[in-house]
Structure formats: C-alpha cells, structure tokens
Design a protein around this motif. Structure first.
Motif, short mmCIF file in Angstrom:
data_model
loop_
_atom_site.label_atom_id
_atom_site.label_comp_id
_atom_site.label_asym_id
_atom_site.label_seq_id
_atom_site.Cartn_x
_atom_site.Cartn_y
_atom_site.Cartn_z
N GLU A 318 -6.61 -9.35 -1.02
CA GLU A 318 -6.71 -10.27 -2.19
C GLU A 318 -4.95 -10.33 -2.83
N VAL A 322 -6.12 -14.77 -4.69
CA VAL A 322 -6.91 -15.40 -3.46
C VAL A 322 -7.48 -14.37 -2.60
N GLN A 323 -8.72 -14.36 -1.93
CA GLN A 323 -9.04 -13.34 -1.09
C GLN A 323 -9.36 -14.10 0.26
N GLY A 349 -15.05 -21.00 -6.95
CA GLY A 349 -13.72 -21.12 -6.22
C GLY A 349 -13.83 -22.19 -4.96
N ALA A 429 -3.22 -22.61 -0.99
CA ALA A 429 -4.21 -21.75 -1.93
C ALA A 429 -3.96 -21.50 -3.49
N ARG A 430 -4.87 -21.39 -4.28
CA ARG A 430 -4.63 -21.23 -5.67
C ARG A 430 -5.81 -20.27 -6.11
N PRO A 431 -5.29 -19.71 -7.28
CA PRO A 431 -6.48 -18.42 -7.70
C PRO A 431 -7.85 -18.66 -7.69
N ASP A 433 -9.54 -18.88 -5.01
CA ASP A 433 -10.06 -19.71 -3.48
C ASP A 433 -10.42 -18.31 -2.83
N LEU A 435 -10.09 -17.85 1.40
CA LEU A 435 -9.61 -18.40 2.41
C LEU A 435 -9.83 -17.54 3.72
N LEU A 454 1.46 -14.96 -0.05
CA LEU A 454 0.83 -14.89 -1.56
C LEU A 454 1.29 -14.02 -2.39
#
Length: 460
Positions: A318, A322-323, A349, A429-431, A433, A435, A454
């Motif tokens: 992470e 974002v994971q 998310g 991506a944004r916090p 989310d 992926l 990231l």
C-alpha cells in the motif's frame, strides 16, 4: 528417475517436480530461458541449472529428459536426448510416478485449481499430516509450490489444458468447474466433457469425486458420470441438492465466514481470503479432505490458516492510500470472480485494473467476455497480449478487448507501452482505491513499480 534433466525447469509445474525429486535424492539438472528466484531456489537444493537451451546442457548420465507441452519439437535439448536414446518423459508422467506410492488427491477444473490445492496443502500441514504436494503456484517464497512430505497424502493440481490429467489415478478427485478454455487443444465443449469424463474414469475403484453442484458444466458432467460402479460422488455448493451445502458466505473485508451443512450438521469456519468463489473452493477442499478420513471440524478450523497464494488476490503493498493487489485471473470467469470479490472488499473505494491478456487464441475466442468482465471495474488499462507459447494471430490484439469493454460501458485505456504503465496507473489512482494487476503473464512485475511510483507521488 535418478538423474532427470528438466527442459524449462523454472516453470510452475516443472520446478515443483524437480524440487521433490531433488529432495528425494535424485541428481537433478535442467535449463530455463532466464534466471529467476525459482531457479536460485532449485540450485540451493543441489540442482544444476543452465540459462538458455543447448544440447550441451544435457549432462552425461542423464536418465530421462522431462518436458512439458510448452516445449517445442525443435528444442535442442529434446533433439539431443532423442539422438542419444535418453527416454523423454512428459511432466504429467513424472508427477503420476511421484504420486503412485501415496494416497493421491487431484484437483481439477477450469478455474480455482491452484487455490484449492494450496488450501489443502496448508490445512493438512497445519494438522501435522505433512502431505506431499505439487501446486501450479508458490504459496509464499519461491520454491514453495512443492513439498516432499512424510505423510501418506499427496495433493496435486491436475491440469486439463493438454489432457495431461488423464495420467493420474487419484483416490479422491475434485472438479471445481467445467468450461471451454485452452482453445488450441479443445475445439468444442463436447471435447471438454469427454476429457473430464476420462479423468473421472481414472479415479481408483471405491474412490470419491467431489464436484460442484452449482456450476452448469460441472452439473452436466455429474449427470454423465452418475451411476459408475465403484465411484462415490459428493456434490458441493449452494444448490439445494448439494451433498455438502453452502448455507451462507458472509464477507468481512478481506475474509469470509462460511456456514456449511455436512452430514446433517452445521459447520462454521473462516476463510482468510475474500470472495464467494474462494469460499466455495474451501468447501470443496473440506469435502475432499473428509473423503480421505480427515475429521471435518479439525479440517475446517485448519482451512482458516490459509492466507492465500502468490498471484491469487495477493496484497503487494500500500502506498499513498492505495492498495495494490495481484491477480492471476486471465479467463473471463476468473476475472469476474476476482473483480466481484475485490468490489465487495473495497467498500467506498474505487476498483482499478491493469489487465494483460494471455494468449492470442484465448483472446480471439473470449475478447467480448473479457471486456464485459472489465466493466466491473471503475477504470481499466489494457496491455498488449502476452504471447507465452503462441505465435501471433493476424488481427488478434488487445484492441478487441478494449472495444468490447467500451461497448459494455467500461472506462478503459490502452496501455501499449509497458514501461509507462506504472506512471499511468499511479496518476489514475487516488486514496482509498484498490488497484489490481491482472493476468497470467509478466503484468505481476508492475505491482512493485506502481507502489514505488505512488510512494514518490505521496512524497512530493
């Protein structure tokens, strides 16, 4: 097989067999196209591994040359073995020989084999039964896809792609699902059914078939083999007529609580991976273990010790909220199942995907369905096709999937430049989310790069 030489020793199936033979005391040698962590792990066990393929790689005194269906006829090591009269053995024959002295449990199906085999390996080991196993993926560290155990049980993934599972004679077999795939080897669904029927016919007299009660193809297969002498059939699933019935699957983030009815009693246990399909895989593993005489309550508890296998919804890390999760899914059914599982775990998310199609033949046949599966994500990036063992097919590109996804209403971007994909995804991506890097090729390598990107974005 006191001195086997493996062509393509770093492959998922081949490396496992090489490991078991090395541990059993064989003088193992082999070759692979490139260095890898798997190759290094085999060398640590004493195997001699060359990078690249050449006739000179086959040592003097080689007792057999082991190949898979991916090895082409013009491979120089295969040609050298034939010239020197060295027996050529298919991977499946080698695995069948290793399983021969044990109580074999073979896991088959179009999807879910690696996960279910892994669940059994981990849970049986947790119970102190020390099973041998051969899996099509690593449990955790490189080389963890196989083990030579002291126990009487041998759990193996049974591959239908080239009909090699016809070589095995298990005491217990699992069939998770039956669908048309591997289009280079199967021309129709009827050929698929015939192949699985042959596999069922290989179950030992008095043995058990554990088969899905929910999957249409599996139900059709069950109807075809019902009534065979000496075969006990145990059906598993949510269907009302299932022998082992799944009463409920309740999601708790990245875990699930499963309630089953088995032999008239209710059993509740936890599966430490998300998604209904993984829960059903665990129930199939439970039924198969019980068929081998493992107490149901003990096995159910032990199944909770399974926390996943590499590339099967594996959390890579992470960064910036974002994971990044890695998925081996490459068939539309697998893609749909993993995306539904992650959607459930994502909460508010978004779910983002970078998808790499695997094989030209599969893309040619299933591009529309792949595109529809990607519509389950909030946004996707589709890479070029990973060819693996295949030559290109004119007109077959990842654009077929992109067009299908857009027809299904998906937000999708073409990612033809592999090198720029991490930056593209990090910018997307944004916090909050989740992926997914998805596919059976080298898309898995993007996960760490995306995380680095990231983290860099977060620092700035």
């Amino acid at each position: 097989m006191h001195a086997p030489h493996f062509v393509g020793i770093g492959g998922a199936g081949m490396s496992g067999l090489a490991k078991i033979l090395a541990v059993r005391g064989a003088r193992v040698s082999g070759s692979d196209s490139k260095e890898s962590e798997t190759v290094l792990a085999l060398r640590e066990l004493g195997a001699t591994v060359q990078v690249g393929h050449a006739a000179s790689n086959v040592p003097d005194g080689t007792s057999s040359l082991v190949v898979s269906s991916a090895i082409r006829e013009d491979n120089p090591e295969l040609a050298a073995a034939r010239e020197r009269g060295i027996p050529v053995v298919h991977r499946s024959d080698a695995l069948a020989a290793l399983m021969g002295s044990r109580r074999a449990l073979a896991v088959a199906g179009t999807h879910g084999k690696t996960t279910t085999t892994s669940m059994l390996a981990v849970s049986l080991a947790a119970l102190g039964l020390d099973p041998s196993y051969a899996i099509g993926g690593d449990l955790d560290a490189p080389g963890s896809n196989a083990h030579h155990g002291t126990g009487e049980i041998f759990v193996a993934e049974a591959d239908e792609s080239d009909r090699s599972f016809h070589k095995y004679a298990p005491e217990v077999a699992i069939i998770l699902n039956v669908e048309l795939d591997h289009h280079a080897n199967y021309a129709s669904m009827e050929e698929i059914y015939e192949s699985f029927e042959t596999f069922v016919g290989r179950i030992q007299p008095g043995g058990t078939l554990v088969v899905s009660a929910d999957h249409p193809g599996a139900r059709e297969l069950t109807a075809r083999v019902a009534g065979r002498d000496g075969l006990r059939v145990v059906t598993v699933g949510a269907a009302e007529d299932a022998t082992v019935r799944v009463r409920s699957v309740v999601a708790h983030g990245m875990t699930s609580e499963v309630t089953v009815e088995l032999d008239g009693a209710e059993l509740i246990f936890t599966v430490s991976v998300p998604g209904r399909h993984y829960a059903h895989n665990a129930v199939a593993a439970l039924a198969a273990g019980v068929a081998l005489g493992v107490p149901a309550e003990e096995l159910a508890k032990a199944l909770g010790s399974y926390t996943g296998v590499r590339r099967r919804l594996q959390l890579k890390g992470e960064a910036a909220g974002v994971q990044v999760i890695d998925s081996y899914a490459h068939h539309p059914t697998e893609m749909t199942a993993d995306l539904e599982a992650i959607r459930e775990a994502a909460g508010p998310g978004r779910v983002l995907v970078v998808f790499q199609p695997h094989l030209f033949s599969r893309t040619q046949q299933l591009a529309e369905e792949m595109g529809q599966a990607l519509a389950l994500a909030d946004a996707s990036v589709v890479l070029d096709i990973y060819p693996a063992r295949e030559d290109p097919i004119p007109g077959v590109t990842s654009e077929l999937i992109i067009e299908a996804a857009r027809r299904a209403g998906a937000e999708v971007t073409a990612g033809h430049d592999f090198a720029t994909a991490p930056a593209l995804l990090a910018d997307l991506a944004r916090p909050g989310d989740l992926l997914l890097t998805m596919g059976a090729g080298d898309v898995t390598n993007l996960g760490p790069e995306i995380l680095e990107r990231l983290a860099g974005v977060a620092v700035r």
